[in-house]
Design an enzyme around this catalytic site. Sequence first.
Site, PDB file in Angstrom:
ATOM      1  N   ASN A  83      -9.965 -55.970  -6.645  1.00 25.64           N
ATOM      2  CA  ASN A  83     -10.204 -57.348  -7.080  1.00 25.64           C
ATOM      3  C   ASN A  83      -9.877 -58.395  -6.008  1.00 25.64           C
ATOM      4  OD1 ASN A  83      -9.352 -56.645 -10.549  1.00 25.64           O
ATOM      5  ND2 ASN A  83     -11.371 -56.834  -9.642  1.00 25.64           N
ATOM      6  N   ASP A 130     -12.133 -56.075 -19.589  1.00 26.69           N
ATOM      7  CA  ASP A 130     -13.234 -56.559 -18.750  1.00 26.69           C
ATOM      8  C   ASP A 130     -14.110 -57.560 -19.497  1.00 26.69           C
ATOM      9  OD1 ASP A 130     -14.731 -56.717 -16.441  1.00 26.69           O
ATOM     10  OD2 ASP A 130     -15.900 -54.902 -16.839  1.00 26.69           O
TER      11      ASP A 130
HETATM   12  C1  IPE Z   1     -11.786 -53.527 -13.594  1.00 23.53           C
HETATM   13  O1  IPE Z   1     -12.761 -54.488 -13.823  1.00 23.53           O
HETATM   14  C2  IPE Z   1     -10.486 -54.176 -13.243  1.00 23.53           C
HETATM   15  C3  IPE Z   1      -9.826 -54.916 -14.305  1.00 23.53           C
HETATM   16  C4  IPE Z   1     -10.232 -55.022 -15.543  1.00 23.53           C
HETATM   17  C5  IPE Z   1      -8.592 -55.562 -13.927  1.00 23.53           C
HETATM   18  P1  IPE Z   1     -13.762 -54.972 -12.684  1.00 23.53           P
HETATM   19  O2  IPE Z   1     -14.632 -56.004 -13.303  1.00 23.53           O
HETATM   20  O3  IPE Z   1     -13.013 -55.361 -11.473  1.00 23.53           O
HETATM   21  O4  IPE Z   1     -14.584 -53.640 -12.357  1.00 23.53           O
HETATM   22  P2  IPE Z   1     -16.030 -53.471 -11.747  1.00 23.53           P
HETATM   23  O5  IPE Z   1     -16.064 -54.255 -10.484  1.00 23.53           O
HETATM   24  O6  IPE Z   1     -16.992 -54.001 -12.748  1.00 23.53           O
HETATM   25  O7  IPE Z   1     -16.183 -52.002 -11.548  1.00 23.53           O
HETATM   26  C1  IPE Z   2     -11.806 -58.679 -16.069  1.00 20.87           C
HETATM   27  O1  IPE Z   2     -12.844 -59.597 -16.219  1.00 20.87           O
HETATM   28  C2  IPE Z   2     -10.570 -59.307 -15.488  1.00 20.87           C
HETATM   29  C3  IPE Z   2     -10.302 -58.951 -14.080  1.00 20.87           C
HETATM   30  C4  IPE Z   2     -10.974 -58.064 -13.396  1.00 20.87           C
HETATM   31  C5  IPE Z   2      -9.215 -59.647 -13.424  1.00 20.87           C
HETATM   32  P1  IPE Z   2     -13.884 -59.865 -15.064  1.00 20.87           P
HETATM   33  O2  IPE Z   2     -13.399 -60.984 -14.222  1.00 20.87           O
HETATM   34  O3  IPE Z   2     -14.203 -58.617 -14.318  1.00 20.87           O
HETATM   35  O4  IPE Z   2     -15.147 -60.344 -15.900  1.00 20.87           O
HETATM   36  P2  IPE Z   2     -16.680 -59.975 -15.618  1.00 20.87           P
HETATM   37  O5  IPE Z   2     -16.759 -58.490 -15.568  1.00 20.87           O
HETATM   38  O6  IPE Z   2     -17.034 -60.608 -14.320  1.00 20.87           O
HETATM   39  O7  IPE Z   2     -17.406 -60.555 -16.771  1.00 20.87           O
HETATM   40 MG    MG Z   3     -15.558 -57.152 -14.587  1.00 27.00          MG
END
Ligand code: IPE
Ligand code: IPE
Ligand code: MG
Length: 242
Positions: free
Chosen positions: A68, A20
């Site tokens: 997502n 993340d």
């Molecule tokens: C979890 O991260 C999913 C992945 C790392 C692929 P998210 O960024 O989607 O999770 P939330 O929305 O902060 O809970």
């Molecule tokens: C994790 O990084 C990757 C995916 C969920 C695909 P994020 O895209 O959630 O990054 P933040 O949490 O917005 O910084």
């Molecule tokens: Mg995230």
Amino acid sequence: MDLTTERAKGGPRHVAIIMDGNGRWAQARGKPRLFGHHAGAKRVREIVEACPDLGVRYLTIFAFSTENWKRTQTEVAGLMSLFRRYITREARSLFKEGVRVRFIGDRIKLDEKLVRLMDDLELMTSDNDRVHLTIALNYGGRDEVARATKRLAREVKAGRLDPEKVDAESLAKYLDTYVLPDPDLVIRTSGEARISNFLLWQSAYAEYEFIDTLWPDFTAETFARSVASYAGRERRFGAVPG
Ligand code: IPE
Ligand code: IPE
Ligand code: MG
């Protein structure tokens, strides 16, 4: 051997990572979110290659959740194209490194071309055994349990399964992860302390490590530190230590 309590000797055998923080990493640099996703994808190779020395046999990474899809069309399309490119570009090196690749999650919503690349990579690496890399793509823990239940219910309906025989062990056989051991350690980067629907069933007794590092800054060294923090933790599995 008494398996009710166990000191986590050595390293964890199975580490799962919620990668993340790509978006925030890009934003901090005044760049679009996809720039962060590309930087994040580049981190994966180093982490996979660090596994054998750390005694990590199974690595499971969360690449895209069932939630997502709520992101903008641009981000979702960009991620899907990144996954296609990643597989195409990394296949040979993964194969040569002895990595066996598996994908978990529901493939039904993914485009055909991507699914074909996933199938091909699984097949191509199916004799490898050095590191077992599992990529969670369109994966959600609740969705996985629901899909498992659907399959199980079909078996009951067809008269092949006695509902009285259903228990935790037999249900787990219907999960996407049926061939994998449960994760010993789950790492989440970026400072968020939640599991966001990742490996809900499998992580029942996992140790958790939440770290502030954003995923594109996560190095083999950061990984080694998290793995080291696991050793020595006492895992009780519900029992009173003797
Ligand atoms: C979890 O991260 C999913 C992945 C790392 C692929 P998210 O960024 O989607 O999770 P939330 O929305 O902060 O809970
Ligand atoms: C994790 O990084 C990757 C995916 C969920 C695909 P994020 O895209 O959630 O990054 P933040 O949490 O917005 O910084
Ligand atoms: Mg995230």
